[in-house]
Design an enzyme around this catalytic site. Sequence first.
Site, PDB file in Angstrom:
ATOM      1  N   ARG A  48       4.957  21.993  -9.025  1.00  0.00           N
ATOM      2  CA  ARG A  48       3.922  22.741  -9.751  1.00  0.00           C
ATOM      3  C   ARG A  48       4.393  24.125 -10.136  1.00  0.00           C
ATOM      4  O   ARG A  48       4.181  24.582 -11.243  1.00  0.00           O
ATOM      5  CB  ARG A  48       2.652  22.861  -8.902  1.00  0.00           C
ATOM      6  CG  ARG A  48       1.870  21.568  -8.806  1.00  0.00           C
ATOM      7  CD  ARG A  48       0.909  21.600  -7.673  1.00  0.00           C
ATOM      8  NE  ARG A  48       1.611  21.798  -6.420  1.00  0.00           N
ATOM      9  CZ  ARG A  48       1.061  21.733  -5.223  1.00  0.00           C
ATOM     10  NH1 ARG A  48      -0.212  21.500  -5.109  1.00  0.00           N
ATOM     11  NH2 ARG A  48       1.776  21.900  -4.137  1.00  0.00           N
ATOM     12  N   SER A  90      -4.276  19.198  -3.133  1.00  0.00           N
ATOM     13  CA  SER A  90      -5.255  18.460  -2.321  1.00  0.00           C
ATOM     14  C   SER A  90      -6.015  19.420  -1.413  1.00  0.00           C
ATOM     15  O   SER A  90      -7.230  19.272  -1.234  1.00  0.00           O
ATOM     16  CB  SER A  90      -4.547  17.410  -1.469  1.00  0.00           C
ATOM     17  OG  SER A  90      -3.871  16.485  -2.277  1.00  0.00           O
ATOM     18  N   HIS A 122      -1.311  14.389  -9.067  1.00  0.00           N
ATOM     19  CA  HIS A 122      -0.526  13.266  -8.521  1.00  0.00           C
ATOM     20  C   HIS A 122      -0.502  12.108  -9.514  1.00  0.00           C
ATOM     21  O   HIS A 122       0.539  11.516  -9.774  1.00  0.00           O
ATOM     22  CB  HIS A 122      -1.164  12.736  -7.220  1.00  0.00           C
ATOM     23  CG  HIS A 122      -1.081  13.660  -6.047  1.00  0.00           C
ATOM     24  ND1 HIS A 122      -2.188  14.025  -5.307  1.00  0.00           N
ATOM     25  CD2 HIS A 122      -0.024  14.280  -5.461  1.00  0.00           C
ATOM     26  CE1 HIS A 122      -1.805  14.817  -4.306  1.00  0.00           C
ATOM     27  NE2 HIS A 122      -0.503  15.006  -4.393  1.00  0.00           N
ATOM     28  N   LYS A 133      -0.581  17.270   9.223  1.00  0.00           N
ATOM     29  CA  LYS A 133      -1.961  17.749   9.458  1.00  0.00           C
ATOM     30  C   LYS A 133      -2.886  16.538   9.550  1.00  0.00           C
ATOM     31  O   LYS A 133      -2.705  15.562   8.822  1.00  0.00           O
ATOM     32  CB  LYS A 133      -2.420  18.625   8.276  1.00  0.00           C
ATOM     33  CG  LYS A 133      -1.988  20.066   8.404  1.00  0.00           C
ATOM     34  CD  LYS A 133      -2.698  20.955   7.398  1.00  0.00           C
ATOM     35  CE  LYS A 133      -2.223  20.687   5.985  1.00  0.00           C
ATOM     36  NZ  LYS A 133      -2.855  21.502   4.964  1.00  0.00           N
TER      37      LYS A 133
END
Length: 161
Positions: free
Chosen positions: A90, A128, A17, A41
């Site tokens: 990514r 993450s 990030h 979440k």
Amino acid sequence: MTAALCPGSFDPPTNGHVDVIERTSRHFESVVVAVIANPSKEPLFSLAERKDMLEAALAHVDNVEIDSFDGLLVEYARHRGVNVVVKGLRAVSDFEYELQMAEMNAALAPGLDTMFVTAKPAWAFLSSSLVKEVARFGGPVEGLVPEAVAEALVGRYPPAG
Ligand code: PNS
């Protein structure tokens, strides 16, 4: 080019990030990093913690502001007067979901463009969720996340014994 918006959950922020935000900051006059207050979440870290971690990790970048939002991203972008969202990509696996979000945002707010920054290969495997899993089982996360994040993860998942 004026301002760019880098939205995300940042639960927690990773070096991937930070790299995307640093690189975005070189191409725009300013960057608003927008932390979603209530991600889908349940987050491990509170909104204040996620913002503090980003503040610490990006303190060296002058034209970056850390803020938060709730609700639709397009509404927040309108409120901030920003027309460009920048996200990191990514791998091909990110593409489908990111494309859906970009197209939905463009449909909701014509004129809001999404641009993608490809992740450095060094961070292509990093997420993450994986970082949290490694930390939860006592694995090392140094070098994958900013220092303050590594410390916070150890605090959240203290070593056994
Ligand atoms: O770090 P993430 O999980 O990839 O971030 C996703 C985020 C926060 C950018 C996305 O979930 C979002 O924009 N949420 C706000 C709600 C919204 O606008 N939903 C419609 C977008 S298609």
